[in-house]
Design a protein around this motif. Structure first.
Motif, PDB file in Angstrom:
ATOM      1  N   ASN A  24       6.836  -1.370  -3.274  1.00  0.00           N
ATOM      2  CA  ASN A  24       5.462  -1.804  -3.037  1.00  0.00           C
ATOM      3  C   ASN A  24       5.245  -3.256  -3.441  1.00  0.00           C
ATOM      4  O   ASN A  24       5.744  -3.717  -4.464  1.00  0.00           O
ATOM      5  CB  ASN A  24       4.483  -0.921  -3.826  1.00  0.00           C
TER       6      ASN A  24
ATOM      7  N   GLY B 157       0.809  -1.218   0.000  1.00  0.00           N
ATOM      8  CA  GLY B 157       0.000   0.000   0.000  1.00  0.00           C
ATOM      9  C   GLY B 157       0.837   1.260   0.000  1.00  0.00           C
ATOM     10  O   GLY B 157       0.570   2.197   0.767  1.00  0.00           O
TER      11      GLY B 157
ATOM     12  N   ASP C 254     -10.162  -1.043  -1.734  1.00  0.00           N
ATOM     13  CA  ASP C 254     -10.209  -1.725  -3.027  1.00  0.00           C
ATOM     14  C   ASP C 254     -11.580  -2.346  -3.286  1.00  0.00           C
ATOM     15  O   ASP C 254     -11.978  -2.531  -4.441  1.00  0.00           O
ATOM     16  CB  ASP C 254      -9.142  -2.828  -3.097  1.00  0.00           C
TER      17      ASP C 254
ATOM     18  N   SER D 120       0.828   3.597  -1.971  1.00  0.00           N
ATOM     19  CA  SER D 120       0.090   4.770  -2.444  1.00  0.00           C
ATOM     20  C   SER D 120      -0.602   5.531  -1.312  1.00  0.00           C
ATOM     21  O   SER D 120      -1.101   6.634  -1.524  1.00  0.00           O
ATOM     22  CB  SER D 120      -0.959   4.347  -3.485  1.00  0.00           C
ATOM     23  N   ASP D 121      -0.631   4.964  -0.102  1.00  0.00           N
ATOM     24  CA  ASP D 121      -1.233   5.676   1.026  1.00  0.00           C
ATOM     25  C   ASP D 121      -0.475   6.991   1.245  1.00  0.00           C
ATOM     26  O   ASP D 121       0.759   6.990   1.330  1.00  0.00           O
ATOM     27  CB  ASP D 121      -1.167   4.825   2.296  1.00  0.00           C
TER      28      ASP D 121
ATOM     29  N   SER E  98       2.054  -6.288  -3.728  1.00  0.00           N
ATOM     30  CA  SER E  98       0.596  -6.446  -3.778  1.00  0.00           C
ATOM     31  C   SER E  98       0.117  -7.627  -2.952  1.00  0.00           C
ATOM     32  O   SER E  98      -1.077  -7.752  -2.693  1.00  0.00           O
ATOM     33  CB  SER E  98       0.143  -6.631  -5.232  1.00  0.00           C
TER      34      SER E  98
ATOM     35  N   ASP F 204      -5.779  -3.141   4.322  1.00  0.00           N
ATOM     36  CA  ASP F 204      -5.182  -2.739   3.058  1.00  0.00           C
ATOM     37  C   ASP F 204      -6.121  -2.916   1.871  1.00  0.00           C
ATOM     38  O   ASP F 204      -5.913  -2.312   0.816  1.00  0.00           O
ATOM     39  CB  ASP F 204      -3.909  -3.559   2.787  1.00  0.00           C
TER      40      ASP F 204
END
Length: 327
Positions: A98, A74, A239, A76-77, A100, A235
């Motif tokens: 990062n 994560g 999504d 992009s937080d 996934s 997380d």
């Protein structure tokens, strides 16, 4: 000027010649002294971090040329960028790597592809160490997050029909924790009351309201249209197009027994006392914008912590010992 006149007129007195020589010697000495001072100054500057202040790191790990690599899930937080900025203010460069999926950051750290990672709680780390025969260790706490149950079909646990299916993450630590959440919600009953090692085999099916299926953590969110409810790691809540407030059941992160579920910065054992890495933990814990950002991303569910490292290490040792005994 005639052609018989010399281009440079010779001094008329010997004293003038001596004065000229003395002046030249003074110039040479001045040049030599200047060079020595410049060289010593440059060496001193390098030794002190390039003269950019005590916190500046101009070469080696933590520099712009060789940043500290931190594995996360994560990246992009928004608070991660705030963290990078806070570290940069201290002269430390960070590169976020990062991932996934949860199974990837620990092997990457073990193999030296990362310097640190920050994505897991102690139970997950203990399970990895025991399964892989490794010795990754916590060097600082970040926060504890409640694990919650979500549904796109039902507004409460009471509405979930008997015999329907609920999805949970399949990694052992989150699977056990998920089953404890379901038990607290009255959806399943676990043999012996359950523990941090409970598995699907520990479900007392005759006395449980629902069936449970285990999926890779990222897939529990996408399974929601096909199941009555699912346990989602924080997380993956966004999504799934959900808000944290949409949870219909969750555990209590403030429970003292929740220490094994504290999220941590992890390092290789050889780096447990690395001053640079410990400084990065301190920056994370002490930077208000980072802490506020973490809480905001969690939908105000996270509880930030500064648990002593000794307590984290002791908890890891206890859980890992229990994992070994289970094996």
């Amino acid at each position: 000027m005639s052609g018989n006149t010399p281009l440079i007129e010779a001094p008329k007195k010997r004293g003038g010649l001596y004065a000229l020589i003395a002046a030249a010697v003074v110039v040479v000495i001045a040049v030599v002294v200047g060079i020595v001072v410049a060289v010593n100054g440059a060496n001193s500057s390098n030794a002190d971090g390039g003269g950019a202040g005590d916190n500046a790191i101009t070469e080696g790990k933590g520099s712009a040329a060789d940043p500290v690599k931190i594995g996360v899930v994560g990246a992009s937080d928004p608070y991660w960028e705030l963290y990078k900025d806070a570290a940069a203010d201290e002269g430390i460069s960070i590169e976020l790597v990062n991932f996934s999926e949860y199974p990837l950051p620990n092997p990457a750290l073990t193999e030296g592809e990362l310097d640190l990672n920050q994505f897991q709680h102690i139970v997950y780390l203990a399970q990895y160490n025991e399964d892989a025969g490794e010795d990754l260790t916590p060097i600082g706490a970040t926060a504890i997050y409640p694990l919650a149950l979500y549904s796109t079909q039902y507004d409460s646990v009471d509405d979930i029909p008997e015999g329907s299916t609920v999805a949970v993450p399949n990694d052992p630590s989150n699977l056990a924790r998920s089953l404890l959440v379901l038990q607290s919600a009255g959806l399943v009953e676990l043999k012996g009351g359950g523990s941090i090692f409970s598995s699907l085999a520990d479900i007392d099916e005759a006395n449980s309201k629902v069936k449970v299926t285990a999926l890779e953590a990222a897939l529990t969110a996408t399974s929601l249209p096909d199941v009555a409810a699912a346990i989602l790691n924080n997380d993956f809540v966004a999504d799934a197009g959900l808000e944290f407030s949409d949870a219909i059941a969750k555990d209590d992160p403030t429970d003292p027994n929740a220490l094994p579920y504290v999220n941590v910065f992890a390092a290789r054992a050889d780096d447990k006392d690395n001053e640079l890495y410990l400084k990065l933990v301190q920056i994370f814990q002490d930077t208000k914008s980072v802490q506020d950002g973490l809480i905001e991303v969690s939908g105000d569910t996270a509880v930030t912590l500064k648990t002593p490292v000794a307590d984290l290490v002791a908890s890891l040792a206890k859980v890992q010992s229990d994992v070994a005994a289970q094996g």
